[in-house]
Scaffold this motif. Structure first.
Motif, PDB file in Angstrom:
ATOM      1  N   PHE A 180      -2.899  16.272  27.589  1.00 47.88           N
ATOM      2  CA  PHE A 180      -2.989  16.463  26.146  1.00 47.88           C
ATOM      3  C   PHE A 180      -3.710  15.313  25.436  1.00 47.88           C
ATOM      4  O   PHE A 180      -4.148  15.459  24.305  1.00 47.88           O
ATOM      5  CB  PHE A 180      -1.600  16.729  25.530  1.00 47.88           C
ATOM      6  N   GLU A 224     -11.993  16.806  25.188  1.00 47.57           N
ATOM      7  CA  GLU A 224     -12.596  18.011  25.764  1.00 47.57           C
ATOM      8  C   GLU A 224     -13.685  17.678  26.780  1.00 47.57           C
ATOM      9  O   GLU A 224     -13.769  18.295  27.837  1.00 47.57           O
ATOM     10  CB  GLU A 224     -13.167  18.871  24.638  1.00 47.57           C
ATOM     11  N   GLU A 263      -5.761  23.832  29.794  1.00 49.45           N
ATOM     12  CA  GLU A 263      -5.681  22.942  28.631  1.00 49.45           C
ATOM     13  C   GLU A 263      -6.759  23.287  27.612  1.00 49.45           C
ATOM     14  O   GLU A 263      -6.495  23.333  26.407  1.00 49.45           O
ATOM     15  CB  GLU A 263      -5.798  21.478  29.063  1.00 49.45           C
ATOM     16  N   TYR A 311      -5.686  26.497  25.984  1.00 49.43           N
ATOM     17  CA  TYR A 311      -4.534  26.219  25.125  1.00 49.43           C
ATOM     18  C   TYR A 311      -4.990  25.639  23.781  1.00 49.43           C
ATOM     19  O   TYR A 311      -4.529  26.066  22.717  1.00 49.43           O
ATOM     20  CB  TYR A 311      -3.585  25.260  25.835  1.00 49.43           C
ATOM     21  N   ARG A 312      -5.902  24.691  23.837  1.00 46.53           N
ATOM     22  CA  ARG A 312      -6.391  24.072  22.597  1.00 46.53           C
ATOM     23  C   ARG A 312      -7.103  25.088  21.719  1.00 46.53           C
ATOM     24  O   ARG A 312      -6.910  25.096  20.497  1.00 46.53           O
ATOM     25  CB  ARG A 312      -7.336  22.912  22.925  1.00 46.53           C
ATOM     26  N   GLN A 328      -4.568  27.257  20.050  1.00 46.22           N
ATOM     27  CA  GLN A 328      -3.875  26.555  18.962  1.00 46.22           C
ATOM     28  C   GLN A 328      -4.727  26.511  17.700  1.00 46.22           C
ATOM     29  O   GLN A 328      -4.202  26.614  16.587  1.00 46.22           O
ATOM     30  CB  GLN A 328      -3.476  25.144  19.401  1.00 46.22           C
TER      31      GLN A 328
END
Length: 74
Positions: A29, A33, A58, A61-62, A65
């Protein structure tokens, strides 16, 4: 565990952009990127699956979000 937990504890070691800094471990986290994408490319180039599944997850996921924050249905 749920990915929200995994991303806080799965770490990647690195020595900075110049490769000479002291070794530090950074959880997913906290990786930017570009670093995530470079890890994927590095592993693919060497034919190593490694943690690519988690690096890709990840990134997804970002993006999810961001969509949630902008009230876009995922």
């Amino acid at each position: 565990d749920h990915f929200e937990v995994i991303r806080r504890f799965l770490c990647r070691g690195g020595r900075g952009e110049d490769g000479t800094s002291p070794l530090t471990y950074v959880p997913l986290f906290r990786m930017d990127e570009q670093w995530l994408k470079e890890c994927i490319r590095y592993n693919e180039r060497l034919g190593i699956e490694g943690h690519n599944e988690y690096y890709k997850k990840e990134l997804i996921y970002r993006n999810e979000q961001i969509l949630i924050a902008n009230n876009v249905i995922v």
